[in-house]
Design an enzyme around this catalytic site. Sequence first.
Site, mmCIF file in Angstrom:
data_model
loop_
_atom_site.group_PDB
_atom_site.id
_atom_site.type_symbol
_atom_site.label_atom_id
_atom_site.label_comp_id
_atom_site.label_asym_id
_atom_site.label_seq_id
_atom_site.Cartn_x
_atom_site.Cartn_y
_atom_site.Cartn_z
ATOM 1 N N GLU A 32 0.698 -1.030 0.094
ATOM 2 C CA GLU A 32 0.012 0.011 0.050
ATOM 3 C C GLU A 32 0.976 1.335 0.088
ATOM 4 O OE1 GLU A 32 -1.047 1.729 3.576
ATOM 5 O OE2 GLU A 32 -1.062 -0.219 4.725
ATOM 6 N N LYS B 90 -3.652 -2.452 14.383
ATOM 7 C CA LYS B 90 -3.050 -1.067 14.869
ATOM 8 C C LYS B 90 -3.477 -1.301 16.497
ATOM 9 C CE LYS B 90 -3.489 1.769 11.772
ATOM 10 N NZ LYS B 90 -3.952 1.547 10.463
#
Length: 302
Positions: A31, A163
Amino acid sequence: MLRAAGVDAVIRVSEEVLEAQREGRGVVALETTLVAHGFPPGDGIEVGLASEAAVRESRSVPATIGVLDGEIVVGLTAAELARFDVSARKLGPRDLAVCVVQKALGATTVGGTLAVCNATGIRFMATGGLGGVHRGWPTPPDVSADLRVIARTQALVVSSGIKSLLDVPATIELLETLSVPVIGWQTDVLPLFYSAHGGPGVSARVESAEEAARVAQAHWHLHGGGLLIGRPPDESLDDVEPLIQQALADAAEQGVHGQGVTPFVLAYLHRESDGRTLHANRELIVGNARLAGEIAAVSTVE
Ligand code: PSU
Ligand code: MN
């Protein structure tokens, strides 16, 4: 092949990636949001290039994805990647089409990248940490689009879990609802992004790249969608939680919300930890790219 009709007009796949796909070699999508928004200017590009090198060392072909000059590019050149700075739009799946039409510079999130994988038949991806349910849900009612897209895309994503600035247990529950296997790489607990310890249990663990590849293949044979492989960081940072709480409080105080939260918090941590989270984040991303390359290289999915 998952290529959708008419998709070629908006997607340009590099010759190298096309050739790898024709030859049945492993291709790993990378990404650009973490490049443009996850690191200070310059550092992000270096992390992107190091990730590509790690995929190649694993005998697979990297396909870094982003939107440039009215095209979704699959397999950015180094010169193209160098254009991804903080001015790039952050592109979730909802944002891709508008960015193409408006010829803006756009950096794809995990969700945005996986949407392109879906359109181009790429089965493997690596990132740092998946998005998920933000802490405090339903205030704000912020759930990353990464989750919906991983559920519906036949791709294996290697990350260091979810995360840790998010509500990780809630995200795990939602991934179960969405039928996404959350698999530990040689571990029984999901890594907490910077930290190898203290995460929730995984739904299963695998010991080798071959095993991961076989699980993914069986899952797709059963018409399953995405799988998450959680790889613990090699060096575990176990004292970041107090800083995360300060960063989230600061974000709330300053009215940062939506797509702005993750970049704000990551930048805060990089600064306030004297670069320790920056170093850890870089290392874990590159390690995840290496492992995704190894799994892609031994996979026999066409
Ligand atoms: N992993 C990192 N750094 C990042 C990201 C992942 O180490 O910046 C990005 C990915 O692009 C992911 C995004 O999709 O964070 C999640 O953003 P949000 O929470 O706004 O959905
Ligand atoms: Mn969000």
